[in-house]
Write an enzyme that holds these catalytic residues in place. Sequence first.
Site, PDB file in Angstrom:
ATOM      1  N   LYS A 130      38.807  37.316  51.468  1.00 23.27           N
ATOM      2  CA  LYS A 130      37.627  38.008  52.019  1.00 23.27           C
ATOM      3  C   LYS A 130      36.400  37.548  51.248  1.00 23.27           C
ATOM      4  O   LYS A 130      36.453  37.387  50.027  1.00 23.27           O
ATOM      5  CB  LYS A 130      37.777  39.528  51.915  1.00 23.27           C
ATOM      6  CG  LYS A 130      36.494  40.282  52.327  1.00 23.27           C
ATOM      7  CD  LYS A 130      36.711  41.764  52.504  1.00 23.27           C
ATOM      8  CE  LYS A 130      36.589  42.570  51.243  1.00 23.27           C
ATOM      9  NZ  LYS A 130      35.271  42.473  50.569  1.00 23.27           N
ATOM     10  N   ASP A 132      40.196  39.568  47.791  1.00 26.90           N
ATOM     11  CA  ASP A 132      38.744  39.441  47.702  1.00 26.90           C
ATOM     12  C   ASP A 132      38.331  38.298  46.782  1.00 26.90           C
ATOM     13  O   ASP A 132      38.892  38.142  45.698  1.00 26.90           O
ATOM     14  CB  ASP A 132      38.204  40.725  47.061  1.00 26.90           C
ATOM     15  CG  ASP A 132      37.116  41.369  47.887  1.00 26.90           C
ATOM     16  OD1 ASP A 132      36.606  40.721  48.804  1.00 26.90           O
ATOM     17  OD2 ASP A 132      36.798  42.538  47.591  1.00 26.90           O
ATOM     18  N   ASP A 183      37.947  43.735  45.256  1.00 29.96           N
ATOM     19  CA  ASP A 183      37.358  43.687  43.906  1.00 29.96           C
ATOM     20  C   ASP A 183      36.955  45.098  43.489  1.00 29.96           C
ATOM     21  O   ASP A 183      36.541  45.348  42.366  1.00 29.96           O
ATOM     22  CB  ASP A 183      36.192  42.692  43.822  1.00 29.96           C
ATOM     23  CG  ASP A 183      35.051  43.014  44.772  1.00 29.96           C
ATOM     24  OD1 ASP A 183      35.176  43.964  45.568  1.00 29.96           O
ATOM     25  OD2 ASP A 183      34.016  42.304  44.720  1.00 29.96           O
ATOM     26  N   GLU A 221      30.672  47.486  56.293  1.00 29.39           N
ATOM     27  CA  GLU A 221      30.591  48.571  55.302  1.00 29.39           C
ATOM     28  C   GLU A 221      29.252  49.308  55.389  1.00 29.39           C
ATOM     29  O   GLU A 221      28.186  48.681  55.412  1.00 29.39           O
ATOM     30  CB  GLU A 221      30.804  48.016  53.883  1.00 29.39           C
ATOM     31  CG  GLU A 221      30.793  49.109  52.826  1.00 29.39           C
ATOM     32  CD  GLU A 221      31.362  48.699  51.480  1.00 29.39           C
ATOM     33  OE1 GLU A 221      31.812  47.543  51.330  1.00 29.39           O
ATOM     34  OE2 GLU A 221      31.342  49.551  50.563  1.00 29.39           O
ATOM     35  N   GLU A 225      32.188  38.294  50.879  1.00 29.82           N
ATOM     36  CA  GLU A 225      31.021  39.109  51.230  1.00 29.82           C
ATOM     37  C   GLU A 225      29.889  38.198  51.669  1.00 29.82           C
ATOM     38  O   GLU A 225      29.605  37.188  51.021  1.00 29.82           O
ATOM     39  CB  GLU A 225      30.548  39.931  50.021  1.00 29.82           C
ATOM     40  CG  GLU A 225      31.453  41.093  49.676  1.00 29.82           C
ATOM     41  CD  GLU A 225      30.864  42.023  48.607  1.00 29.82           C
ATOM     42  OE1 GLU A 225      29.659  41.917  48.283  1.00 29.82           O
ATOM     43  OE2 GLU A 225      31.632  42.854  48.100  1.00 29.82           O
TER      44      GLU A 225
HETATM   45  O1  KIV Z   1      36.659  45.687  47.429  1.00 31.21           O
HETATM   46  C1  KIV Z   1      36.964  46.472  48.355  1.00 31.21           C
HETATM   47  O2  KIV Z   1      37.834  47.375  48.233  1.00 31.21           O
HETATM   48  C2  KIV Z   1      36.277  46.298  49.645  1.00 31.21           C
HETATM   49  C3  KIV Z   1      36.459  47.382  50.683  1.00 31.21           C
HETATM   50  C4  KIV Z   1      35.477  48.476  50.374  1.00 31.21           C
HETATM   51  C5  KIV Z   1      36.297  46.867  52.035  1.00 31.21           C
HETATM   52  O3  KIV Z   1      35.559  45.368  49.817  1.00 31.21           O
END
Ligand code: KIV
Length: 347
Positions: free
Chosen positions: A201, A171, A132, A270, A203
């Site tokens: 992914k 994401d 994202d 991160e 968070e």
């Molecule tokens: O959105 C993204 O690019 C990420 C990376 C920083 C791992 O979450």
Amino acid sequence: MSDEEAQSSHSQPVDPSADKPKPKRRGPVRRKKLSTDGGNPQPRNQKTDTQSLSASVKQDSEKKENKPTTAPKQRRASKPVEKPKPVDDQARNVRDLAALKGKRPIVALTAYDAVMGRMVCDAGVDFILVGDSVGTTLLGHKTTIPVDMIDMVRHTAAVRRAQPNCLLVADLPFGEASFSFDGLLESARRLMQEGGADAVKIEGGRDVADDIEKLVATGIPVLGHIGLLPQTVKAIGGYRKFGSDREEAEDLYTDAIALEEAGCFAVIAEMMEENVAKELARQILPPLIGIGSGAGCDGQILVTTDLLGYNLGKAPSFVKTYANLNQVISKALSQFVSEVRKGEFPS
Ligand code: KIV
């Protein structure tokens, strides 16, 4: 991430000798499935009949025939791009990726379109993340919060069209993991069915672990993400390192274990204190992929535009910039504008 936010968060490394987390539990790990008339321009809307069009084409070819035979003016051609040699041990799926832990460092990069997806894959990464971060890197947002499912599906599908032969992870944007499980499942389904992602992914740590466990049970591979969670930037008041005090380090440990038990095939760490990330990588079964978390992780991921020097601001301080695309692009664009203004192009 805005310049200010990025710099304030990434330029103040905290003392890595902070207290190590005390493992809360260890022991056998519960594994989950896991236009031509020679100088007489015509107004664009003037009707041109077929006859006059073919007459002008004829005139043009006669002109060409009577032209003295001088060597054709060389147009500067760009050098053919050398294709990198294929890398044979790239991870093709989540199992390949998980199996790389302890064998060699895992490497991943972000991509948001077909061109970059192709190049990143050809460079030999184990997985591509359609992050994202597209919001802050390409779409002009200050944070990743405005990025939505329409953005994520569109950019994931673009990268998928490049037919990368490595794992493709997308994401889940802000808020998607906070609705009902059905809402989360529907968003994950869209990223995989409409976007063509191999995995998603999410968070968060223990707060999202139950939902991750259910997604994994449904056959949706999940990449975890702990430490700095850019989607929570409004709540945490800016970007900073995580794990510098004992309590925070223990929280990170609890989150990492919760994600392992939920069946994440790997976890992003991160902006984590280096010693904390190193210890977590040692303690958990899935590979821990670091970004701004030091060399002790099982692998590294960076935002591709940052390492290429292609952005409107500054890359975070932990990023090594391998190219300065801003400079290359600015120079080429200025040269084009100048040549057209001076009548040098087209020649
Ligand atoms: O959105 C993204 O690019 C990420 C990376 C920083 C791992 O979450």
